[in-house]
Design a protein around this motif. Structure first.
Motif, PDB file in Angstrom:
ATOM      1  N   ALA A  29     -58.147  66.959   9.031  1.00 41.88           N
ATOM      2  CA  ALA A  29     -59.318  66.278   9.558  1.00 41.88           C
ATOM      3  C   ALA A  29     -59.196  66.017  11.055  1.00 41.88           C
ATOM      4  O   ALA A  29     -60.167  66.113  11.790  1.00 41.88           O
ATOM      5  CB  ALA A  29     -59.539  64.961   8.821  1.00 41.88           C
ATOM      6  N   LYS A  30     -58.022  65.685  11.505  1.00 42.97           N
ATOM      7  CA  LYS A  30     -57.844  65.332  12.909  1.00 42.97           C
ATOM      8  C   LYS A  30     -57.548  66.548  13.775  1.00 42.97           C
ATOM      9  O   LYS A  30     -57.613  66.470  14.976  1.00 42.97           O
ATOM     10  CB  LYS A  30     -56.699  64.307  13.064  1.00 42.97           C
ATOM     11  N   ASP A  31     -57.205  67.684  13.157  1.00 41.16           N
ATOM     12  CA  ASP A  31     -56.877  68.904  13.879  1.00 41.16           C
ATOM     13  C   ASP A  31     -55.959  68.606  15.045  1.00 41.16           C
ATOM     14  O   ASP A  31     -56.402  68.335  16.156  1.00 41.16           O
ATOM     15  CB  ASP A  31     -58.144  69.620  14.345  1.00 41.16           C
ATOM     16  N   ASP A  32     -54.696  68.644  14.777  1.00 40.93           N
ATOM     17  CA  ASP A  32     -53.669  68.429  15.789  1.00 40.93           C
ATOM     18  C   ASP A  32     -53.489  66.951  16.126  1.00 40.93           C
ATOM     19  O   ASP A  32     -52.962  66.608  17.168  1.00 40.93           O
ATOM     20  CB  ASP A  32     -53.969  69.235  17.046  1.00 40.93           C
ATOM     21  N   ALA A  40     -48.451  56.841  13.639  1.00 33.95           N
ATOM     22  CA  ALA A  40     -49.354  57.645  12.803  1.00 33.95           C
ATOM     23  C   ALA A  40     -49.427  59.072  13.330  1.00 33.95           C
ATOM     24  O   ALA A  40     -49.407  60.031  12.556  1.00 33.95           O
ATOM     25  CB  ALA A  40     -50.747  57.022  12.773  1.00 33.95           C
ATOM     26  N   LYS A  41     -49.473  59.217  14.642  1.00 37.58           N
ATOM     27  CA  LYS A  41     -49.515  60.544  15.245  1.00 37.58           C
ATOM     28  C   LYS A  41     -48.205  61.291  14.984  1.00 37.58           C
ATOM     29  O   LYS A  41     -48.207  62.471  14.639  1.00 37.58           O
ATOM     30  CB  LYS A  41     -49.775  60.439  16.742  1.00 37.58           C
ATOM     31  N   LYS A  42     -47.097  60.589  15.145  1.00 33.71           N
ATOM     32  CA  LYS A  42     -45.796  61.218  14.913  1.00 33.71           C
ATOM     33  C   LYS A  42     -45.670  61.677  13.461  1.00 33.71           C
ATOM     34  O   LYS A  42     -45.229  62.799  13.192  1.00 33.71           O
ATOM     35  CB  LYS A  42     -44.673  60.241  15.270  1.00 33.71           C
ATOM     36  N   ALA A  43     -46.074  60.842  12.522  1.00 31.31           N
ATOM     37  CA  ALA A  43     -46.024  61.205  11.108  1.00 31.31           C
ATOM     38  C   ALA A  43     -46.930  62.393  10.818  1.00 31.31           C
ATOM     39  O   ALA A  43     -46.562  63.302  10.071  1.00 31.31           O
ATOM     40  CB  ALA A  43     -46.405  60.012  10.235  1.00 31.31           C
ATOM     41  N   CYS A  44     -48.088  62.410  11.430  1.00 31.36           N
ATOM     42  CA  CYS A  44     -49.029  63.505  11.232  1.00 31.36           C
ATOM     43  C   CYS A  44     -48.458  64.812  11.782  1.00 31.36           C
ATOM     44  O   CYS A  44     -48.577  65.866  11.152  1.00 31.36           O
ATOM     45  CB  CYS A  44     -50.356  63.175  11.907  1.00 31.36           C
ATOM     46  N   GLU A  45     -47.821  64.745  12.936  1.00 23.30           N
ATOM     47  CA  GLU A  45     -47.226  65.944  13.526  1.00 23.30           C
ATOM     48  C   GLU A  45     -46.089  66.484  12.659  1.00 23.30           C
ATOM     49  O   GLU A  45     -45.978  67.689  12.442  1.00 23.30           O
ATOM     50  CB  GLU A  45     -46.731  65.639  14.942  1.00 23.30           C
ATOM     51  N   LYS A  67     -37.101  64.713   5.242  1.00 24.01           N
ATOM     52  CA  LYS A  67     -36.242  63.606   5.679  1.00 24.01           C
ATOM     53  C   LYS A  67     -36.818  62.965   6.949  1.00 24.01           C
ATOM     54  O   LYS A  67     -36.882  61.740   7.069  1.00 24.01           O
ATOM     55  CB  LYS A  67     -34.824  64.117   5.942  1.00 24.01           C
ATOM     56  N   ALA A  68     -37.261  63.798   7.883  1.00 26.86           N
ATOM     57  CA  ALA A  68     -37.843  63.283   9.128  1.00 26.86           C
ATOM     58  C   ALA A  68     -39.108  62.482   8.846  1.00 26.86           C
ATOM     59  O   ALA A  68     -39.331  61.421   9.453  1.00 26.86           O
ATOM     60  CB  ALA A  68     -38.145  64.433  10.081  1.00 26.86           C
ATOM     61  N   LEU A  69     -39.939  62.972   7.946  1.00 26.55           N
ATOM     62  CA  LEU A  69     -41.170  62.256   7.604  1.00 26.55           C
ATOM     63  C   LEU A  69     -40.859  60.913   6.949  1.00 26.55           C
ATOM     64  O   LEU A  69     -41.459  59.894   7.298  1.00 26.55           O
ATOM     65  CB  LEU A  69     -42.042  63.115   6.684  1.00 26.55           C
ATOM     66  N   ASN A  70     -39.903  60.903   6.035  1.00 26.76           N
ATOM     67  CA  ASN A  70     -39.506  59.643   5.404  1.00 26.76           C
ATOM     68  C   ASN A  70     -38.962  58.656   6.439  1.00 26.76           C
ATOM     69  O   ASN A  70     -39.294  57.469   6.411  1.00 26.76           O
ATOM     70  CB  ASN A  70     -38.468  59.887   4.311  1.00 26.76           C
ATOM     71  N   ASN A  71     -38.119  59.139   7.347  1.00 27.98           N
ATOM     72  CA  ASN A  71     -37.567  58.274   8.396  1.00 27.98           C
ATOM     73  C   ASN A  71     -38.664  57.759   9.313  1.00 27.98           C
ATOM     74  O   ASN A  71     -38.652  56.597   9.721  1.00 27.98           O
ATOM     75  CB  ASN A  71     -36.500  59.007   9.195  1.00 27.98           C
ATOM     76  N   THR A  72     -39.604  58.620   9.647  1.00 30.04           N
ATOM     77  CA  THR A  72     -40.722  58.200  10.500  1.00 30.04           C
ATOM     78  C   THR A  72     -41.519  57.107   9.810  1.00 30.04           C
ATOM     79  O   THR A  72     -41.838  56.082  10.417  1.00 30.04           O
ATOM     80  CB  THR A  72     -41.630  59.404  10.833  1.00 30.04           C
TER      81      THR A  72
END
Length: 134
Positions: A29-32, A40-45, A67-72
């Motif tokens: 939805a946010k496209d990039d 929120a942006k970091k998790a989305c990326e 793992k990175a997503l969970n840590n974020t």
């Protein structure tokens, strides 16, 4: 007792899958992730990279990105992001100073190939610094 553990695991798996799908929807939805900020942006990326890795069948990258997503999601804070960004800015400024010194030295010595090389690196680092500041 065993059924209770299975029920809890099923619920946890369901919640995890929901987060992944919700994150996928946000990415699409946010496209990039252009309108998101901070954690929120970091998790989305990271989630976007995760989806790409899954599509490409890169299982090792999927594990690392999960793992990175969970840590974020667990540890990301605005202050932490600011500190991380400031460190990147400081590192880039140090690189720029090193390249300026190298450029001056190469100019004094008349080494045109090195002048060109240092000028290109200086331009690249200056562009990166502008992106970090923006």
């Amino acid at each position: 007792m065993r059924d209770n553990k299975n029920s809890k695991m099923t619920i946890i798996k369901g919640i995890t899958i929901s987060f992944l799908f919700a994150g996928s929807t946000v990415v699409l939805a946010k496209d990039d992730s252009a309108n998101l900020t901070g954690c929120a942006k970091k998790a989305c990326e990271v989630n976007h990279q995760l989806l790409t890795a899954k599509r490409q069948g890169n299982s090792h990258q999927v594990v690392g990105l999960n793992k990175a997503l969970n840590n974020t999601n667990e540890y990301c804070t605005q202050n932490g992001l600011k500190a991380e960004l400031q460190q990147k800015i400081d590192d880039t400024n140090s690189e720029i100073e090193e390249y300026k010194t190298g450029l001056k030295k190469a100019k004094r010595q008349g080494k045109h190939d090195k002048v060109k090389k240092y000028q290109q690196k200086l331009n690249d680092e200056t562009k990166q610094l502008k992106q970090l500041i923006d």
